[in-house]
Design a protein around this motif. Structure first.
Motif, PDB file in Angstrom:
ATOM      1  N   ASP A 245      20.884  83.442  -9.246  1.00  0.00           N
ATOM      2  CA  ASP A 245      20.683  84.803  -9.753  1.00  0.00           C
ATOM      3  C   ASP A 245      19.270  85.019 -10.279  1.00  0.00           C
ATOM      4  O   ASP A 245      18.851  86.172 -10.483  1.00  0.00           O
ATOM      5  N   THR A 246      18.537  83.940 -10.543  1.00  0.00           N
ATOM      6  CA  THR A 246      17.205  84.073 -11.149  1.00  0.00           C
ATOM      7  C   THR A 246      16.078  83.871 -10.153  1.00  0.00           C
ATOM      8  O   THR A 246      14.901  84.030 -10.525  1.00  0.00           O
TER       9      THR A 246
ATOM     10  N   LEU B  55      20.358  90.666 -15.924  1.00  0.00           N
ATOM     11  CA  LEU B  55      21.690  90.057 -15.907  1.00  0.00           C
ATOM     12  C   LEU B  55      22.541  90.653 -17.020  1.00  0.00           C
ATOM     13  O   LEU B  55      22.053  91.001 -18.095  1.00  0.00           O
TER      14      LEU B  55
ATOM     15  N   GLU C 177      26.033  87.519 -13.961  1.00  0.00           N
ATOM     16  CA  GLU C 177      26.437  87.417 -15.359  1.00  0.00           C
ATOM     17  C   GLU C 177      25.741  86.244 -16.050  1.00  0.00           C
ATOM     18  O   GLU C 177      25.338  85.271 -15.410  1.00  0.00           O
ATOM     19  N   THR C 178      25.654  86.328 -17.374  1.00  0.00           N
ATOM     20  CA  THR C 178      25.043  85.275 -18.179  1.00  0.00           C
ATOM     21  C   THR C 178      25.766  85.218 -19.521  1.00  0.00           C
ATOM     22  O   THR C 178      26.580  86.107 -19.838  1.00  0.00           O
TER      23      THR C 178
ATOM     24  N   VAL D  34      23.144  80.468 -16.821  1.00  0.00           N
ATOM     25  CA  VAL D  34      23.062  81.335 -15.649  1.00  0.00           C
ATOM     26  C   VAL D  34      23.432  80.573 -14.383  1.00  0.00           C
ATOM     27  O   VAL D  34      23.487  79.340 -14.375  1.00  0.00           O
TER      28      VAL D  34
ATOM     29  N   PHE E 104      20.119  81.166 -22.244  1.00  0.00           N
ATOM     30  CA  PHE E 104      21.222  81.844 -21.562  1.00  0.00           C
ATOM     31  C   PHE E 104      21.662  81.024 -20.355  1.00  0.00           C
ATOM     32  O   PHE E 104      20.837  80.637 -19.507  1.00  0.00           O
TER      33      PHE E 104
ATOM     34  N   ALA F 161      28.116  78.420 -14.184  1.00  0.00           N
ATOM     35  CA  ALA F 161      26.703  78.240 -14.562  1.00  0.00           C
ATOM     36  C   ALA F 161      26.223  76.870 -14.116  1.00  0.00           C
ATOM     37  O   ALA F 161      26.973  75.893 -14.156  1.00  0.00           O
TER      38      ALA F 161
ATOM     39  N   LEU G 171      31.383  82.487 -15.429  1.00  0.00           N
ATOM     40  CA  LEU G 171      30.360  83.446 -15.017  1.00  0.00           C
ATOM     41  C   LEU G 171      30.496  83.779 -13.536  1.00  0.00           C
ATOM     42  O   LEU G 171      30.643  82.879 -12.702  1.00  0.00           O
TER      43      LEU G 171
END
Length: 411
Positions: free
Chosen positions: A67-68, A79, A99-100, A63, A61, A113, A95
């Motif tokens: 966000d991680t 996500l 979101e992913t 990303v 995915f 991303a 994104l």
């Protein structure tokens, strides 16, 4: 002749290089499909970035790495799945935070991303929601658009022998043809009244042509073009005519046979009369190959090679091949392939002489052994059976059984 003493190979080669007029061979343009093993004439500049877009190296995915941050199995990050990125397509969305999007290996990252979470580190909750079990860092599992090659970057330098991976690189940046050094032409003149064509039946006192075929293969393998003149009688006028014709048609001349002392030893005479300075050394302190002649006629190299097949091979590798490589303008560092092995029997040598021993390789009792093939240099099968060659330097009197040696692998 400059010196009547026998020279070591490196001394003889130094003299040759000093006398040969190494002129720049002209370039020619060839399709990349025909450029394997050719030598580049000029630096090759990438016309574009490679791969040209940011792409994933894994299934997973896409990303925003931020966000991680902090994600782990005991505390996953959730996500929203915005969609799936089709292979070979430009993403139709970008994104935003949180979101992913699913992406396959090789797929193009959407805007927004900067990394990819491997599928193994994700739990799919629903079509629209995943939990991330492991954080990513910026650039993780991603090849950036100019990471392989940058537009304007020198990707291959002049004087480089093109390997399969180089041709792949050229194809990757859209280059369809390349400018390379034109191959030098090497004339092969076979002398000897005892030699007959390989197509004829052998009769008493005659032997089939072996050397012109060995030499032609060595010339091709070295990046040049062989020009075979057939079998020439051991008569002065015949040899002279063939050599003069070869001089006008080629960059290097090889005359095999007629270099040992004897009534019909005419090679040195023809070379001396062909151009200045003529013969620059006659004989080298090597075995096999001692009677080699090295000549330069008005800047062009001319060699008188021994008649024995193994000696022909050794002399080509020591003297002719380096001249071809210099003519081609090779700038690559040349590394020969060596493997360590134990010698299976003692070999005696003569001080002041370099010996080249054919060996076969055998694994025995957990060790690699080199078995000397101690046949006469006139026997081609000893070379055909050999896996490599051991070099005994001039300062040694031999090698003792069981001693570790470096074996140069024969391609």
């Amino acid at each position: 002749m400059l010196d009547k003493k026998y020279l070591l190979p490196e001394e003889a080669l130094k003299i040759l290089f000093e006398k040969i007029a190494f002129r720049n061979l002209p370039p020619e343009t060839v399709l990349i499909e025909e450029a394997y093993g050719r030598v580049t004439y000029e630096d090759i500049i990438s016309p574009e970035d490679l791969p040209g877009f940011d792409r994933s190296t894994v299934d997973g995915f896409a990303v925003k790495s931020s966000d991680t941050f902090g994600a782990r199995e005991s505390s996953p990050v959730y996500l929203t799945v915005k969609g799936e990125i089709p292979m070979g397509k430009i993403p139709e969305f970008s994104l935003s935070q949180g979101e992913t999007a699913f992406i396959s290996t090789g797929g193009m990252l959407p805007d927004g991303a900067d990394s990819v979470v491997m599928i193994e580190h994700v739990n799919i909750i629903s079509e629209n929601l995943i939990e991330v079990l492991r954080a990513t860092s910026p650039g993780e599992n991603v090849i950036f658009k100019d990471e392989d090659a940058k537009k304007g970057e020198t990707i291959i330098k002049a004087g480089h022998k093109l390997k399969p991976q180089d041709i792949g690189t050229l194809a990757g940046v859209g280059i369809t043809e390349v400018k390379v050094i034109k191959k030098p032409v090497v004339s092969i003149i076979l002398t000897g009244d005892e030699i007959i064509p390989h197509t004829q039946k052998v009769i008493q006192g005659k032997v089939r042509d072996v050397n012109s075929f060995t030499l032609a293969g060595l010339v091709i393998h070295s990046g040049a073009i062989p020009l075979k003149f057939g079998i020439v009688r051991d008569e002065y006028e015949d040899i002279k005519e063939a050599v003069h014709k070869a001089y006008s048609l080629s960059d290097i001349i090889l005359i095999t046979g007629g270099t040992s002392a004897g009534v019909k030893d005419l090679t040195a005479k023809v070379i001396n009369e062909l151009g200045s300075p003529g013969v620059v050394f006659h004989g080298a302190s090597i075995k096999p190959g001692k009677p080699i002649i090295g000549g330069v006629c008005n800047g062009k190299p001319v060699f008188g090679l021994p008649g024995h097949p193994v000696a022909v091979y050794i002399c080509f590798e020591l003297f002719v091949k380096p001249v071809i490589e210099r003519m081609l303008g090779l700038t690559d560092k040349i590394f020969k392939k060596f493997i360590k092995a134990k010698i299976s029997r003692s070999i005696h040598s003569q001080a002041g002489r370099q010996d080249f021993i054919r060996v076969s390789l055998e694994e025995k009792n957990g060790f690699l052994w080199a078995n000397p093939l101690l046949s006469k240099s006139g026997l081609i099968m000893s070379l055909a059976k050999a896996d490599g060659i051991i070099h005994i330097s001039a300062d040694l009197l031999g090698i003792e059984e069981g001693e570790e040696v470096n074996v140069e692998i024969i391609d």
